[in-house]
Motif scaffolding. Structure first.
Motif, PDB file in Angstrom:
ATOM      1  N   THR A   1       0.847  -1.181   0.000  1.00  0.00           N
ATOM      2  CA  THR A   1       0.000   0.000   0.000  1.00  0.00           C
ATOM      3  C   THR A   1       0.886   1.236   0.000  1.00  0.00           C
ATOM      4  O   THR A   1       2.098   1.161   0.243  1.00  0.00           O
ATOM      5  N   GLU A   2       0.301   2.398  -0.253  1.00  0.00           N
ATOM      6  CA  GLU A   2       1.080   3.633  -0.321  1.00  0.00           C
ATOM      7  C   GLU A   2       1.864   3.875   0.958  1.00  0.00           C
ATOM      8  O   GLU A   2       3.000   4.349   0.931  1.00  0.00           O
ATOM      9  N   GLU A   3       1.280   3.521   2.103  1.00  0.00           N
ATOM     10  CA  GLU A   3       1.965   3.742   3.369  1.00  0.00           C
ATOM     11  C   GLU A   3       3.150   2.806   3.523  1.00  0.00           C
ATOM     12  O   GLU A   3       4.095   3.081   4.251  1.00  0.00           O
ATOM     13  N   GLY A   4       3.109   1.656   2.828  1.00  0.00           N
ATOM     14  CA  GLY A   4       4.163   0.663   2.992  1.00  0.00           C
ATOM     15  C   GLY A   4       5.352   0.869   2.087  1.00  0.00           C
ATOM     16  O   GLY A   4       6.359   0.189   2.219  1.00  0.00           O
ATOM     17  N   GLY A   5       5.272   1.789   1.155  1.00  0.00           N
ATOM     18  CA  GLY A   5       6.384   2.013   0.239  1.00  0.00           C
ATOM     19  C   GLY A   5       6.166   1.297  -1.081  1.00  0.00           C
ATOM     20  O   GLY A   5       5.075   0.819  -1.391  1.00  0.00           O
ATOM     21  N   GLU A   6       7.233   1.231  -1.858  1.00  0.00           N
ATOM     22  CA  GLU A   6       7.125   0.716  -3.218  1.00  0.00           C
ATOM     23  C   GLU A   6       6.910  -0.790  -3.272  1.00  0.00           C
ATOM     24  O   GLU A   6       6.324  -1.303  -4.215  1.00  0.00           O
ATOM     25  N   GLY A   7       7.445  -1.543  -2.300  1.00  0.00           N
ATOM     26  CA  GLY A   7       7.237  -2.978  -2.345  1.00  0.00           C
ATOM     27  C   GLY A   7       8.423  -3.753  -1.797  1.00  0.00           C
ATOM     28  O   GLY A   7       9.165  -3.271  -0.948  1.00  0.00           O
ATOM     29  N   VAL A   8       8.580  -4.964  -2.327  1.00  0.00           N
ATOM     30  CA  VAL A   8       9.667  -5.857  -1.924  1.00  0.00           C
ATOM     31  C   VAL A   8      10.426  -6.224  -3.189  1.00  0.00           C
ATOM     32  O   VAL A   8       9.820  -6.597  -4.198  1.00  0.00           O
ATOM     33  N   ARG A   9      11.753  -6.124  -3.144  1.00  0.00           N
ATOM     34  CA  ARG A   9      12.555  -6.353  -4.347  1.00  0.00           C
ATOM     35  C   ARG A   9      13.849  -7.079  -3.980  1.00  0.00           C
ATOM     36  O   ARG A   9      14.362  -6.939  -2.873  1.00  0.00           O
ATOM     37  N   TRP A  10      14.372  -7.821  -4.932  1.00  0.00           N
ATOM     38  CA  TRP A  10      15.622  -8.541  -4.725  1.00  0.00           C
ATOM     39  C   TRP A  10      16.825  -7.615  -4.878  1.00  0.00           C
ATOM     40  O   TRP A  10      16.878  -6.810  -5.804  1.00  0.00           O
ATOM     41  N   LEU A  11      17.792  -7.757  -3.984  1.00  0.00           N
ATOM     42  CA  LEU A  11      19.139  -7.248  -4.209  1.00  0.00           C
ATOM     43  C   LEU A  11      20.020  -8.360  -4.775  1.00  0.00           C
ATOM     44  O   LEU A  11      20.884  -8.124  -5.597  1.00  0.00           O
ATOM     45  N   ARG A  12      19.823  -9.560  -4.269  1.00  0.00           N
ATOM     46  CA  ARG A  12      20.464 -10.781  -4.767  1.00  0.00           C
ATOM     47  C   ARG A  12      19.367 -11.821  -4.894  1.00  0.00           C
ATOM     48  O   ARG A  12      18.627 -12.064  -3.944  1.00  0.00           O
ATOM     49  N   GLY A  13      19.267 -12.428  -6.058  1.00  0.00           N
ATOM     50  CA  GLY A  13      18.130 -13.285  -6.340  1.00  0.00           C
ATOM     51  C   GLY A  13      18.212 -14.682  -5.742  1.00  0.00           C
ATOM     52  O   GLY A  13      19.218 -15.062  -5.130  1.00  0.00           O
ATOM     53  N   PRO A  14      17.152 -15.468  -5.934  1.00  0.00           N
ATOM     54  CA  PRO A  14      17.069 -16.806  -5.333  1.00  0.00           C
ATOM     55  C   PRO A  14      17.993 -17.832  -5.957  1.00  0.00           C
ATOM     56  O   PRO A  14      18.063 -18.966  -5.484  1.00  0.00           O
ATOM     57  N   GLU A  15      18.716 -17.450  -7.017  1.00  0.00           N
ATOM     58  CA  GLU A  15      19.663 -18.389  -7.627  1.00  0.00           C
ATOM     59  C   GLU A  15      20.915 -18.588  -6.768  1.00  0.00           C
ATOM     60  O   GLU A  15      21.680 -19.534  -6.980  1.00  0.00           O
ATOM     61  N   HIS A  16      21.133 -17.722  -5.777  1.00  0.00           N
ATOM     62  CA  HIS A  16      22.319 -17.839  -4.928  1.00  0.00           C
ATOM     63  C   HIS A  16      22.102 -18.909  -3.856  1.00  0.00           C
ATOM     64  O   HIS A  16      21.037 -18.968  -3.238  1.00  0.00           O
ATOM     65  N   PRO A  17      23.105 -19.763  -3.601  1.00  0.00           N
ATOM     66  CA  PRO A  17      22.971 -20.809  -2.572  1.00  0.00           C
ATOM     67  C   PRO A  17      22.720 -20.209  -1.190  1.00  0.00           C
ATOM     68  O   PRO A  17      23.196 -19.123  -0.871  1.00  0.00           O
ATOM     69  N   LEU A  18      21.983 -20.950  -0.373  1.00  0.00           N
ATOM     70  CA  LEU A  18      21.653 -20.489   0.973  1.00  0.00           C
ATOM     71  C   LEU A  18      22.832 -20.706   1.913  1.00  0.00           C
ATOM     72  O   LEU A  18      23.325 -21.831   2.045  1.00  0.00           O
ATOM     73  N   PRO A  19      23.293 -19.659   2.599  1.00  0.00           N
ATOM     74  CA  PRO A  19      24.416 -19.823   3.537  1.00  0.00           C
ATOM     75  C   PRO A  19      23.938 -20.322   4.900  1.00  0.00           C
ATOM     76  O   PRO A  19      22.740 -20.288   5.225  1.00  0.00           O
ATOM     77  N   ASP A  20      24.873 -20.768   5.705  1.00  0.00           N
ATOM     78  CA  ASP A  20      24.599 -21.100   7.103  1.00  0.00           C
ATOM     79  C   ASP A  20      24.209 -19.806   7.820  1.00  0.00           C
ATOM     80  O   ASP A  20      24.932 -18.803   7.730  1.00  0.00           O
ATOM     81  N   PRO A  21      23.106 -19.780   8.545  1.00  0.00           N
ATOM     82  CA  PRO A  21      22.716 -18.526   9.212  1.00  0.00           C
ATOM     83  C   PRO A  21      23.745 -18.038  10.216  1.00  0.00           C
ATOM     84  O   PRO A  21      23.888 -16.824  10.422  1.00  0.00           O
ATOM     85  N   LEU A  22      24.478 -18.967  10.840  1.00  0.00           N
ATOM     86  CA  LEU A  22      25.454 -18.547  11.837  1.00  0.00           C
ATOM     87  C   LEU A  22      26.621 -17.796  11.213  1.00  0.00           C
ATOM     88  O   LEU A  22      27.319 -17.044  11.903  1.00  0.00           O
TER      89      LEU A  22
END
Length: 230
Positions: free
Chosen positions: A188-209
């Motif tokens: 919505t207008e109050e929430g801003g433009e939206g959600v966007r990728w800086l780095r896409g889902p093609e990158h492998p998932l790292p260990d969270p730690l």
């Protein structure tokens, strides 16, 4: 009878012609890339007028929540199901259910930008990263897991579920029972433009730690306690 475009409302929003259709196609490809990466997705609400498509009066999270109460069991990586959802409602946003394959470390935007610089300088491999307007950054990581023996599960004071978002203004750890909004998403207008990728889902998932210490330090450096009155 002429076949109706599969992107009718999306095109009306973004303008008719090649530009609108290209944007819709890019959105479809982005969501399918998430599914192919093994991250389960489910449809979510979208902006409608100045409010939310769920039509709930005073919706607390307009355009940011799943459309179904059973979103966690419905979330899938089946590309055909994702396409069916998209074509049934081209305006829908989508969420990804965390705690199965991936978790998301969700931090304030300023802290996330600082952490990105520090992680890059240290040579730490990052996975997918997204910006969620107006003020959050999402770091996608491998999950801590969901073992069969519940006693083996590692609870964390940073765990964040949809109903506890306001309790975690700093770092939020989305794991079992939680979700985040997927790019590309409109708010919505109050929430801003939206959600966007800086780095896409093609990158492998790292260990969270591998990211956690840098993210918590960055959050701490941007957190300022209110000054005591003189």
């Amino acid at each position: 009878m002429a076949r109706e475009s599969r992107f009718p409302r999306w095109l009306r929003r973004g303008g008719r012609g090649a530009g609108g259709e290209a944007a819709a196609q890019a959105r479809e490809e982005s969501l399918l890339a998430v599914a192919r990466a093994g991250l389960p997705v489910a449809p979510a609400a979208h902006p409608q007028g100045y409010g939310c498509s769920c039509a709930r009066i005073g919706c607390p999270t307009p355009a940011r929540h799943p459309v179904s109460l059973t979103w966690n069991t419905e979330a899938t990586t089946d590309p055909e199901q994702v396409l069916r959802w998209l074509r049934a409602d081209p305006e829908a946003n989508f969420v990804t259910a965390t705690g199965r394959v991936h978790d998301v470390l969700d931090v304030p935007l300023a802290a996330g930008l600082e952490a990105l610089e520090r992680l890059a300088a240290d040579g730490v491999e990052l996975g997918p990263v997204a910006v969620a307007d107006p003020d959050r950054m999402l770091f996608f990581t491998a999950t801590r897991g969901t073992p069969d023996d519940e006693d083996e599960w590692w609870p964390c004071e940073l765990d964040c579920h949809p109903e506890t978002m306001d309790e975690h203004p700093g770092l939020r750890w989305h794991c079992r029972g939680s979700y985040v909004l997927l790019p590309p998403a409109r708010l919505t207008e109050e929430g801003g433009e939206g959600v966007r990728w800086l780095r896409g889902p093609e990158h492998p998932l790292p260990d969270p730690l591998a990211l956690l210490e840098t993210l918590t330090d960055a959050c701490a450096s941007h957190h300022r306690e209110p000054a005591w009155p003189n």
